[in-house]
Motif scaffolding. Structure first.
Motif, PDB file in Angstrom:
ATOM      1  N   GLN A  15      50.300  34.919  27.979  1.00 13.49           N
ATOM      2  CA  GLN A  15      51.574  35.586  28.219  1.00 13.49           C
ATOM      3  C   GLN A  15      51.577  36.240  29.599  1.00 13.49           C
ATOM      4  OE1 GLN A  15      52.542  38.582  25.307  1.00 13.49           O
ATOM      5  NE2 GLN A  15      54.673  38.743  25.964  1.00 13.49           N
ATOM      6  N   ARG A  16      50.448  36.845  29.959  1.00  7.74           N
ATOM      7  CA  ARG A  16      50.341  37.424  31.305  1.00  7.74           C
ATOM      8  C   ARG A  16      50.409  36.336  32.369  1.00  7.74           C
ATOM      9  NH1 ARG A  16      45.050  40.971  31.761  1.00  7.74           N
ATOM     10  NH2 ARG A  16      45.768  41.021  33.956  1.00  7.74           N
ATOM     11  N   LEU A  17      49.768  35.194  32.101  1.00  5.07           N
ATOM     12  CA  LEU A  17      49.773  34.110  33.078  1.00  5.07           C
ATOM     13  C   LEU A  17      51.177  33.553  33.276  1.00  5.07           C
ATOM     14  CD1 LEU A  17      47.831  32.394  34.841  1.00  5.07           C
ATOM     15  CD2 LEU A  17      47.743  30.750  32.957  1.00  5.07           C
ATOM     16  N   ALA A  18      51.982  33.535  32.218  1.00  2.00           N
ATOM     17  CA  ALA A  18      53.339  32.981  32.299  1.00  2.00           C
ATOM     18  C   ALA A  18      54.318  33.930  32.978  1.00  2.00           C
ATOM     19  CB  ALA A  18      53.833  32.649  30.896  1.00  2.00           C
ATOM     20  N   ALA A  19      53.979  35.204  33.060  1.00  2.00           N
ATOM     21  CA  ALA A  19      54.893  36.179  33.650  1.00  2.00           C
ATOM     22  C   ALA A  19      55.095  35.889  35.138  1.00  2.00           C
ATOM     23  CB  ALA A  19      54.346  37.588  33.453  1.00  2.00           C
ATOM     24  N   PRO A  20      56.336  35.968  35.634  1.00  2.00           N
ATOM     25  CA  PRO A  20      56.582  35.682  37.060  1.00  2.00           C
ATOM     26  C   PRO A  20      55.991  36.766  37.960  1.00  2.00           C
ATOM     27  CG  PRO A  20      58.571  36.489  35.991  1.00  2.00           C
ATOM     28  CD  PRO A  20      57.566  36.302  34.905  1.00  2.00           C
ATOM     29  N   ARG A  21      55.083  36.363  38.807  1.00  3.21           N
ATOM     30  CA  ARG A  21      54.520  37.282  39.796  1.00  3.21           C
ATOM     31  C   ARG A  21      53.797  36.471  40.853  1.00  3.21           C
ATOM     32  NH1 ARG A  21      49.535  40.966  37.956  1.00  3.21           N
ATOM     33  NH2 ARG A  21      49.861  41.571  40.126  1.00  3.21           N
ATOM     34  N   ARG A  22      53.529  37.082  41.969  1.00  7.17           N
ATOM     35  CA  ARG A  22      52.768  36.438  43.050  1.00  7.17           C
ATOM     36  C   ARG A  22      51.455  37.184  43.199  1.00  7.17           C
ATOM     37  NH1 ARG A  22      51.836  36.673  48.642  1.00  7.17           N
ATOM     38  NH2 ARG A  22      51.867  34.636  49.709  1.00  7.17           N
ATOM     39  N   TYR A  23      50.360  36.485  42.943  1.00  2.83           N
ATOM     40  CA  TYR A  23      49.040  37.087  43.051  1.00  2.83           C
ATOM     41  C   TYR A  23      48.579  37.098  44.509  1.00  2.83           C
ATOM     42  CZ  TYR A  23      48.591  36.760  37.982  1.00  2.83           C
ATOM     43  OH  TYR A  23      48.773  36.905  36.626  1.00  2.83           O
ATOM     44  N   ASP A  24      47.798  38.103  44.839  1.00  2.00           N
ATOM     45  CA  ASP A  24      47.159  38.101  46.161  1.00  2.00           C
ATOM     46  C   ASP A  24      46.155  36.957  46.246  1.00  2.00           C
ATOM     47  OD1 ASP A  24      48.513  40.441  46.886  1.00  2.00           O
ATOM     48  OD2 ASP A  24      46.913  41.727  46.096  1.00  2.00           O
ATOM     49  N   LEU A  25      45.423  36.728  45.148  1.00  2.00           N
ATOM     50  CA  LEU A  25      44.321  35.772  45.170  1.00  2.00           C
ATOM     51  C   LEU A  25      44.252  35.001  43.861  1.00  2.00           C
ATOM     52  CD1 LEU A  25      41.595  34.688  46.361  1.00  2.00           C
ATOM     53  CD2 LEU A  25      40.480  36.661  45.304  1.00  2.00           C
ATOM     54  N   LEU A  35      33.409  34.010  39.944  1.00  2.00           N
ATOM     55  CA  LEU A  35      33.472  35.301  39.267  1.00  2.00           C
ATOM     56  C   LEU A  35      33.134  36.434  40.225  1.00  2.00           C
ATOM     57  CD1 LEU A  35      31.748  34.221  35.941  1.00  2.00           C
ATOM     58  CD2 LEU A  35      34.158  34.844  36.222  1.00  2.00           C
ATOM     59  N   GLY A  36      32.168  36.200  41.111  1.00  2.00           N
ATOM     60  CA  GLY A  36      31.830  37.222  42.101  1.00  2.00           C
ATOM     61  C   GLY A  36      32.989  37.521  43.034  1.00  2.00           C
ATOM     62  N   VAL A  37      33.712  36.477  43.447  1.00  2.00           N
ATOM     63  CA  VAL A  37      34.884  36.668  44.320  1.00  2.00           C
ATOM     64  C   VAL A  37      35.961  37.449  43.579  1.00  2.00           C
ATOM     65  CG1 VAL A  37      36.769  35.466  45.479  1.00  2.00           C
ATOM     66  CG2 VAL A  37      34.426  34.650  45.749  1.00  2.00           C
ATOM     67  N   ALA A  38      36.233  37.073  42.327  1.00  2.00           N
ATOM     68  CA  ALA A  38      37.266  37.748  41.553  1.00  2.00           C
ATOM     69  C   ALA A  38      36.955  39.228  41.376  1.00  2.00           C
ATOM     70  CB  ALA A  38      37.426  37.071  40.194  1.00  2.00           C
ATOM     71  N   LEU A  39      35.693  39.534  41.066  1.00  2.00           N
ATOM     72  CA  LEU A  39      35.314  40.933  40.862  1.00  2.00           C
ATOM     73  C   LEU A  39      35.426  41.730  42.150  1.00  2.00           C
ATOM     74  CD1 LEU A  39      34.166  43.275  39.257  1.00  2.00           C
ATOM     75  CD2 LEU A  39      31.872  42.330  39.618  1.00  2.00           C
ATOM     76  N   ASP A  40      34.904  41.200  43.233  1.00  2.00           N
ATOM     77  CA  ASP A  40      34.951  41.912  44.517  1.00  2.00           C
ATOM     78  C   ASP A  40      36.397  42.173  44.929  1.00  2.00           C
ATOM     79  OD1 ASP A  40      34.633  42.861  47.132  1.00  2.00           O
ATOM     80  OD2 ASP A  40      32.941  41.560  47.535  1.00  2.00           O
ATOM     81  N   ALA A  41      37.254  41.152  44.805  1.00  2.00           N
ATOM     82  CA  ALA A  41      38.654  41.300  45.215  1.00  2.00           C
ATOM     83  C   ALA A  41      39.382  42.309  44.335  1.00  2.00           C
ATOM     84  CB  ALA A  41      39.353  39.947  45.160  1.00  2.00           C
ATOM     85  N   ALA A  42      39.132  42.274  43.024  1.00  2.00           N
ATOM     86  CA  ALA A  42      39.794  43.217  42.124  1.00  2.00           C
ATOM     87  C   ALA A  42      39.383  44.653  42.434  1.00  2.00           C
ATOM     88  CB  ALA A  42      39.469  42.866  40.673  1.00  2.00           C
ATOM     89  N   LEU A  43      38.111  44.849  42.745  1.00  2.00           N
ATOM     90  CA  LEU A  43      37.634  46.183  43.088  1.00  2.00           C
ATOM     91  C   LEU A  43      38.269  46.710  44.369  1.00  2.00           C
ATOM     92  CD1 LEU A  43      33.860  45.807  42.206  1.00  2.00           C
ATOM     93  CD2 LEU A  43      35.387  47.549  41.266  1.00  2.00           C
ATOM     94  N   ARG A  44      38.670  45.803  45.265  1.00  2.00           N
ATOM     95  CA  ARG A  44      39.327  46.219  46.512  1.00  2.00           C
ATOM     96  C   ARG A  44      40.828  46.443  46.330  1.00  2.00           C
ATOM     97  NH1 ARG A  44      36.218  43.179  51.517  1.00  2.00           N
ATOM     98  NH2 ARG A  44      34.399  42.479  50.343  1.00  2.00           N
ATOM     99  N   GLY A  45      41.338  46.216  45.118  1.00  2.00           N
ATOM    100  CA  GLY A  45      42.748  46.475  44.857  1.00  2.00           C
ATOM    101  C   GLY A  45      43.654  45.281  44.928  1.00  2.00           C
ATOM    102  N   SER A  47      45.497  41.840  43.555  1.00  2.00           N
ATOM    103  CA  SER A  47      45.858  41.228  42.278  1.00  2.00           C
ATOM    104  C   SER A  47      45.188  39.859  42.218  1.00  2.00           C
ATOM    105  CB  SER A  47      47.367  41.101  42.148  1.00  2.00           C
ATOM    106  OG  SER A  47      47.925  40.363  43.220  1.00  2.00           O
ATOM    107  N   VAL A  48      44.495  39.583  41.118  1.00  2.00           N
ATOM    108  CA  VAL A  48      43.609  38.417  41.047  1.00  2.00           C
ATOM    109  C   VAL A  48      43.843  37.656  39.748  1.00  2.00           C
ATOM    110  CG1 VAL A  48      41.199  37.639  41.007  1.00  2.00           C
ATOM    111  CG2 VAL A  48      41.841  39.619  42.397  1.00  2.00           C
TER     112      VAL A  48
END
Length: 534
Positions: A15-25, A35-45, A47-48
């Motif tokens: 349901q979250r994936l179907a919601a209209p939005r533009r992710y940063d990454l 997984l390492g990229v996703a975690l690092d990017a999320a910690l920097r603020g 949207s992943v």
């Protein structure tokens, strides 16, 4: 107080994936690097969103030699930069999840007079490169000392040994801890959801199309930056991206496979691993105590294809057993094999060279930005996943596809489940509740905590896998949440019906937990004498 584990209800995730939005990454690939990229990017603020076609760590990232190490053999090849980086990254992994990653003492038995001083000096250099990140000092051993630490070693002709320190881990469960920590930081991660197309606008990457493997439902995902972190399979997405612009992408990966064989720990009892630095053909042989068994390996064999389920070549099994017989007091045979697994290594082609000896190819990672803005990362090793993520995000910022948002915050980060209050049992012990770290109480509170489906695997653990660890199939539960398939394939076959029953109770009777597929996979290996996860 340990936070309550986040639910991984698939309907809510989709349901979250179907919601209209533009992710940063948007990250494609749920192995260690993605997984390492996703975690690092999320910690920097940022949207992943991260999408994995199969299961988290299904490929290379669950099939490692289970070592968190600098790479002794890479030092012998003169790759000092890689070794130094890995040695300093090693300590970050050990501190981030002490229930899943720990220091491990190694003994190198020596059978020629020149070996102890030669290898000992090299390992002293290894210590020096580690500096303050070292785990213990290298020591020279007498024959008696070596046999006390390695009672399973071949005593005939033993001249002594060298003891040094590295680390070991449960690779699949560490990958899962990365995924769950990224989710805690706000990232959306979905397994069993394959990326089928890269979207472009005006020649630039603008997002992805993904398909849910369970329902066939398609999703269009908008993203300013797309990272291709599909490991040994990165060339497929690179080709698709290049062809959309009327171009081409020459192959980047030279695949190599490493085979590991699991036998009972009685062949080398104790908490010390055995290392042979140079076997008959110049490769390294490990005998590593892990989760109550002994892991023998590994090989390094080039192969022209990249199958999802690679199989060991007969000569690879013969090589491991033959070399193990030279260095162990008791020689394991094919009849002693409890499991095998094959990991494909995404080695980066040197200058685009075709074929060749993969033992000579550097294990350093490569990050490339295509003209479209697609960023690809491949190569590297598990131990350096955190440094790889930093490099990827730096390259994304340089390419102008992701805004720079401060430095990485992953150094010193404690992953979900990390328990700093108590000392974790050694990873050489048989699996059990201790692998859940600070979340043991949450697992024990679920129904079936006292009903054991197999040694070290309770009904409650399978329920926890379904509710909080993204498990959707019997294979997810028995290969990567529990490591039973990697430890004893025949035991995994016996436990599968019970695990399927619990998963169906958790996920609904209409959900396909893929029991027949798992039984065919595991039982086939038992029947053909190469049991386990190939």
């Amino acid at each position: 107080m340990t936070p309550a584990p986040l639910p991984t209800d698939r309907a809510a995730l989709l349901q979250r994936l179907a919601a209209p939005r533009r992710y940063d990454l948007a990250v494609v690939g749920g192995g260690a690097s993605g997984l390492g990229v996703a975690l690092d990017a999320a910690l920097r603020g940022h949207s992943v969103v991260l999408l994995e076609a199969e299961d988290f760590a299904k490929g290379t990232s669950s099939r490692a030699t289970k070592l968190v190490h600098g790479g002794v053999r890479y030092l012998a090849q003169g790759d000092v930069h890689l070794v130094r980086e890995a040695l300093h990254e090693r300590v970050h992994i050990l501190r981030s999840a002490p229930h899943l990653a720990q220091p491990l003492p190694f003994v190198m038995p020596t059978y020629k007079l020149w070996e102890a001083p030669f290898y000992g000096i090299g390992l002293k250099m290894y210590d020096a490169l580690a500096g303050k990140a070292g785990l213990g000092r290298t020591e020279w051993l007498t024959p008696g000392q070596a046999l006390r630490l390695l009672p399973g070693a071949q005593p005939r002709g033993l001249k002594g040994g060298v003891k040094y320190w590295d680390g070991q881990f449960d690779d699949a469960r560490l990958a899962l801890a990365l995924a769950r920590t990224a989710a805690r930081e706000g990232a959306l991660l979905i397994n069993h959801c394959a990326v089928t197309e890269v979207l472009h606008e005006a020649g630039r990457v603008a997002g992805l199309v993904a398909r849910d493997a369970e329902s066939g439902r398609e999703f269009r995902i908008q993203a300013g930056c797309v990272v291709n972190a599909t490991g040994v399979w990165v060339d497929a997405l690179r080709r698709q991206d290049a062809e959309a612009a009327g171009g081409s992408a020459p192959p980047l990966v030279a695949p190599s496979q490493g085979v590991h064989v699991v036998v009972d720990q009685r062949f080398s009892p104790g908490d010390h691993a055995l290392l042979v630095p140079s076997t008959a053909d110049g490769r390294v042989l490990f005998a590593v105590p892990w989760l109550g068994k002994l892991v023998l390996g590994t090989t390094d064999t080039p192969r022209p294809d990249v199958p999802l389920e690679p199989e060991p070549f007969a000569q690879e099994l013969d090589f491991i057993l033959r070399e193990a017989a030279r260095y162990l007091r008791r020689a394991p045979t094919r009849a002693d094999i409890r499991s095998t697994w094959v990991g494909l290594r995404p080695l980066v082609r040197p200058g685009g060279a075709e074929g060749g000896d993969t033992k000579a190819i550097s294990r350093e990672h490569t990050v490339l930005a295509a003209p479209s803005g697609l960023v690809t990362v491949t190569g590297g090793k598990w131990t350096t996943y955190r440094a790889m993520a930093e490099d990827v995000l730096a390259r994304c910022a340089e390419a102008g596809v992701l805004p720079a948002r401060g430095p990485s915050r992953t150094a010193g980060l404690m992953l979900v489940g990390a328990d700093t209050a108590t000392r974790s049992p050694a990873l050489s012990r048989a699996p059990g509740m201790h692998l859940y770290g600070a979340e043991q109480a949450a697992v024990a509170a679920l129904p079936g905590a006292e009903r054991w489906l197999a040694p070290g695997l309770s009904e409650a653990m399978v329920r926890f896998a379904a509710r909080h660890e993204y498990a959707r199939t019997v294979e997810d539960a028995l290969a990567r949440r529990s490591r039973l398939l990697f430890l004893d394939a025949a035991e995994a076959v016996r436990a599968a019906p019970g695990a399927a029953e619990v998963l169906a109770d958790e996920l609904g009777p209409a959900h396909d937990v893929a029991l027949p597929a798992f039984q065919s996979l595991a039982a086939g290996y038992v029947q053909h004498g190469r049991v386990g996860m190939a």
